[in-house]
Motif scaffolding. Structure first.
Motif, PDB file in Angstrom:
ATOM      1  N   GLU A 312      54.470 -63.688 -22.917  1.00 44.53           N
ATOM      2  CA  GLU A 312      56.022 -63.683 -23.163  1.00 44.53           C
ATOM      3  C   GLU A 312      56.350 -64.918 -22.645  1.00 44.53           C
ATOM      4  O   GLU A 312      57.718 -65.081 -21.998  1.00 44.53           O
ATOM      5  CB  GLU A 312      56.854 -62.641 -22.599  1.00 44.53           C
ATOM      6  CG  GLU A 312      57.210 -62.037 -21.322  1.00 44.53           C
ATOM      7  CD  GLU A 312      56.316 -61.354 -20.832  1.00 44.53           C
ATOM      8  OE1 GLU A 312      55.329 -60.766 -20.949  1.00 44.53           O
ATOM      9  OE2 GLU A 312      56.858 -60.566 -19.426  1.00 44.53           O
ATOM     10  N   HIS A 331      58.503 -57.939 -29.934  1.00 43.71           N
ATOM     11  CA  HIS A 331      57.596 -57.526 -28.470  1.00 43.71           C
ATOM     12  C   HIS A 331      57.473 -58.867 -27.305  1.00 43.71           C
ATOM     13  O   HIS A 331      59.167 -59.238 -26.465  1.00 43.71           O
ATOM     14  CB  HIS A 331      56.991 -56.847 -28.452  1.00 43.71           C
ATOM     15  CG  HIS A 331      56.200 -56.785 -26.579  1.00 43.71           C
ATOM     16  ND1 HIS A 331      56.406 -55.214 -26.060  1.00 43.71           N
ATOM     17  CD2 HIS A 331      56.019 -57.235 -25.461  1.00 43.71           C
ATOM     18  CE1 HIS A 331      56.494 -54.970 -24.828  1.00 43.71           C
ATOM     19  NE2 HIS A 331      55.673 -56.735 -24.491  1.00 43.71           N
ATOM     20  N   GLU A 332      56.958 -59.881 -27.777  1.00 45.84           N
ATOM     21  CA  GLU A 332      56.961 -61.144 -27.079  1.00 45.84           C
ATOM     22  C   GLU A 332      59.269 -61.852 -26.426  1.00 45.84           C
ATOM     23  O   GLU A 332      58.783 -62.563 -25.756  1.00 45.84           O
ATOM     24  CB  GLU A 332      56.244 -62.241 -26.862  1.00 45.84           C
ATOM     25  CG  GLU A 332      55.038 -61.577 -26.739  1.00 45.84           C
ATOM     26  CD  GLU A 332      54.360 -60.506 -25.825  1.00 45.84           C
ATOM     27  OE1 GLU A 332      54.826 -61.156 -25.209  1.00 45.84           O
ATOM     28  OE2 GLU A 332      53.689 -59.598 -26.049  1.00 45.84           O
ATOM     29  N   HIS A 335      61.638 -60.402 -24.640  1.00 45.79           N
ATOM     30  CA  HIS A 335      61.458 -60.803 -23.383  1.00 45.79           C
ATOM     31  C   HIS A 335      62.184 -61.703 -22.981  1.00 45.79           C
ATOM     32  O   HIS A 335      62.596 -62.127 -21.829  1.00 45.79           O
ATOM     33  CB  HIS A 335      59.569 -60.550 -23.646  1.00 45.79           C
ATOM     34  CG  HIS A 335      58.781 -59.973 -22.092  1.00 45.79           C
ATOM     35  ND1 HIS A 335      59.285 -58.714 -22.108  1.00 45.79           N
ATOM     36  CD2 HIS A 335      57.937 -59.630 -22.471  1.00 45.79           C
ATOM     37  CE1 HIS A 335      58.369 -58.064 -21.381  1.00 45.79           C
ATOM     38  NE2 HIS A 335      57.571 -57.900 -22.379  1.00 45.79           N
ATOM     39  N   GLU A 354      59.648 -54.768 -19.390  1.00 41.26           N
ATOM     40  CA  GLU A 354      58.367 -53.859 -20.395  1.00 41.26           C
ATOM     41  C   GLU A 354      59.149 -52.632 -21.356  1.00 41.26           C
ATOM     42  O   GLU A 354      59.015 -52.430 -22.551  1.00 41.26           O
ATOM     43  CB  GLU A 354      57.065 -53.494 -19.735  1.00 41.26           C
ATOM     44  CG  GLU A 354      56.638 -54.321 -19.224  1.00 41.26           C
ATOM     45  CD  GLU A 354      55.988 -55.932 -19.832  1.00 41.26           C
ATOM     46  OE1 GLU A 354      56.442 -54.978 -21.511  1.00 41.26           O
ATOM     47  OE2 GLU A 354      55.668 -56.657 -19.970  1.00 41.26           O
ATOM     48  N   ALA A 357      61.370 -53.934 -23.361  1.00 39.61           N
ATOM     49  CA  ALA A 357      60.882 -54.829 -24.641  1.00 39.61           C
ATOM     50  C   ALA A 357      59.690 -54.390 -25.690  1.00 39.61           C
ATOM     51  O   ALA A 357      59.667 -54.314 -27.036  1.00 39.61           O
ATOM     52  CB  ALA A 357      59.557 -55.946 -23.870  1.00 39.61           C
ATOM     53  N   TYR A 408      55.739 -49.267 -20.075  1.00 40.63           N
ATOM     54  CA  TYR A 408      55.774 -49.694 -21.533  1.00 40.63           C
ATOM     55  C   TYR A 408      57.081 -48.299 -21.871  1.00 40.63           C
ATOM     56  O   TYR A 408      57.641 -48.176 -23.032  1.00 40.63           O
ATOM     57  CB  TYR A 408      55.069 -49.892 -22.096  1.00 40.63           C
ATOM     58  CG  TYR A 408      54.363 -51.071 -21.564  1.00 40.63           C
ATOM     59  CD1 TYR A 408      53.681 -51.571 -20.273  1.00 40.63           C
ATOM     60  CD2 TYR A 408      54.831 -52.816 -22.663  1.00 40.63           C
ATOM     61  CE1 TYR A 408      53.655 -52.286 -19.659  1.00 40.63           C
ATOM     62  CE2 TYR A 408      53.804 -53.693 -21.908  1.00 40.63           C
ATOM     63  CZ  TYR A 408      53.357 -53.979 -20.829  1.00 40.63           C
ATOM     64  OH  TYR A 408      52.605 -54.874 -20.846  1.00 40.63           O
TER      65      TYR A 408
HETATM   66 ZN    ZN Z   1      56.083 -57.059 -22.654  1.00 40.87          ZN
END
Ligand code: ZN
Ligand code: TRP
Length: 475
Positions: A312, A331-332, A335, A354, A357, A408
């Motif tokens: 990210e 996701h990125e 972040h 995590e 995200a 995660y």
């Molecule tokens: Zn991540």
């Protein structure tokens, strides 16, 4: 930049002043010369670590970086990097010496406030001994000149290869958790954020992509081009990048007006429009869910280095050797709020990056009508009791297994369990309050739990304990 607790230091100074001043004499002058003489005579070495017991040598004590100006000249054919990094910092104690983190390279010169300084190397520690001690609270500037072939971190049985990774046409620079030191001298730990300027000189025809925005047009002289980028918002060292190579660029603005910069290696030419459009769309959508986008531009970079992962990097997430789908872009870019604007102080709190995200991936699917967060939660909850995820409490990421699946997925499940406990209205208000209260700063798990309890009016201790800290599946 860190925030220190001044109260304690002031109180200590007051107590010692009272203890030392003879009652029948006027108190010692508080003039600058006396103060400076006292702090400098107190000078001692800055600690070689910033205080994260899981990564004891990462970062350093005794100062706080405000700004990095990184000038690197890189030649892909020889893999040689020549760098001059200038660091503006403020002392948090009187310093006779202090450390920077740097891995590899020959250091040719170090100056402090323009005066040559002594230096020595031991492993990844560069110890700098200024000609004159630095007073507590003093601002100072360190310049380090170094050169060599960068050696990225090779962590075969855990994190893989990360840091400054030479590639055929340039370099792939992805440094989480502690690989910034493989290309510039740094206080290499997320507890110390700073702003960054980059001046990257490469052979003409090579594109240099760093964080933030270009501060001018790339300038070419004698067959070499210098690219200047600036990230004017606080950034942790592991998000700094100078990704180099042949790239196709597309620039413009998202629907909501945020500048978008997409860059793809020619091998991923067909992804350029997708990365450009999806990154803009996702950034705009997250701004409606998480609060205003924290940075001055957004985007993404696809390189042909087959890392198989994404990182990210602030304003420019990087995708290593694959066409990124919407889910990983979601996701990125999540972040950018969770991890980049709000950063962890210690690695054990990594689920704050995590887990959030990953939960954002589930929210993205929900937004797109491709499944619900509840379905993702239920599917994961159905894992058998002996699934390794239940044995790994995500609220305490382990240094030898930092990016465990639990951090995660079980981290994301924690947020869903919270959402169900407090209701959607409170949950989404909580996310926005969280990002607003700690914008560009640091966060801990305790702060998140406290805010969730404050906003919901509920005792959430048992919920967070079961989800984050117990080595078993919550009931
Ligand atoms: Zn991540
Ligand atoms: N933070 C990355 C993600 O989940 C994963 C990651 C961890 C990574 N360490 C890395 C990526 C090193 C690149 C390099 O999005």
């Amino acid at each position: 930049m860190r925030y220190r607790r001044r109260g304690v230091a002031l109180l200590a100074a007051l107590v010692s002043a009272l203890a030392c001043a003879p009652a029948d004499q006027p108190p010692p002058s508080a003039g600058p010369s006396t103060a400076e003489a006292r702090t400098v005579s107190d000078a001692r070495a800055g600690a070689p670590g910033i205080g994260d017991a899981d990564f004891p040598r990462d970062g350093n004590g005794g100062y706080d970086v405000a700004h990095y100006a990184i000038a690197v000249d890189y030649t892909p054919a020889t893999k040689r990097l020549e760098g001059v990094t200038t660091i503006e910092a403020a002392a948090t104690q009187a310093l006779s010496s202090f450390n920077l983190d740097l891995s590899g390279f020959e250091v040719s010169k170090v100056t402090v406030d323009g005066a040559p300084a002594g230096f020595s190397r031991q492993g990844q520690e560069l110890t700098v001994r200024p000609a004159r001690a630095i007073g507590d609270d003093a601002r100072f500037t360190v310049e380090v000149a170094y050169a060599g072939v960068p050696a990225p971190v090779q962590d075969a049985d855990n994190l893989g290869v990360y840091g400054f990774i030479p590639t055929a046409d340039g370099a792939f620079v992805a440094a989480e958790p502690d690989g910034a030191k493989t290309w510039f001298p740094a206080n290499d730990h997320p507890a110390d954020k700073a702003t960054f300027d980059f001046a990257i000189t490469v052979p003409a025809g090579v594109t240099a992509l760093a964080n933030g925005e270009l501060t001018g047009r790339p300038a070419t002289a004698n067959g070499r081009t210098t690219w200047r980028w600036r990230e004017r918002r606080q950034m942790v060292t592991y998000l700094a990048t100078a990704t180099l190579g042949r790239f196709e660029l597309r620039e413009g603005r998202s629907g909501a007006g945020t500048p978008v910069i997409a860059a793809v290696d020619p091998a991923f030419k067909k992804s350029l429009d997708h990365v450009y459009e999806t990154s803009g769309e996702v950034t705009d959508y997250w701004a409606t869910v998480f609060g205003p986008y924290p940075f001055d531009s957004t985007g993404g970079v696809v390189d042909d280095y087959a890392a198989g992962y994404a990182l990210e990097n602030q304003t420019k997430p990087m995708y290593g050797g694959f066409d990124p789908d919407e889910t990983i872009i979601a996701h990125e870019l999540a972040h950018q709020w969770f991890g980049n604007s709000l950063s962890i102080r210690r690695w054990q709190d990594l689920w704050l990056n995590e887990g959030f995200a990953t939960y954002a991936e589930w929210l993205w699917a929900e937004h797109k009508g491709k499944g619900t967060a509840e379905a993702s939660f239920a599917q994961n909850l159905a894992r058998p009791a002996d699934d390794p995820m239940w044995a790994y409490p995500p609220g305490r990421a382990k240094p030898n297994d930092l990016f465990n699946q639990s951090v995660y997925t079980r981290g994301a499940m924690t947020l869903h369990a919270l959402r169900k406990a407090v209701g959607d209205k409170t949950f989404f208000a909580l996310l926005r309050t969280w990002t607003a209260e700690h914008r560009y700063g640091h966060v801990t798990t305790d702060q998140f739990v406290a805010l969730a309890e404050r906003m919901s009016g509920k005792d959430l201790g048992p919920l967070f304990d079961a989800w984050l800290f117990q080595p078993r599946r919550p009931s």
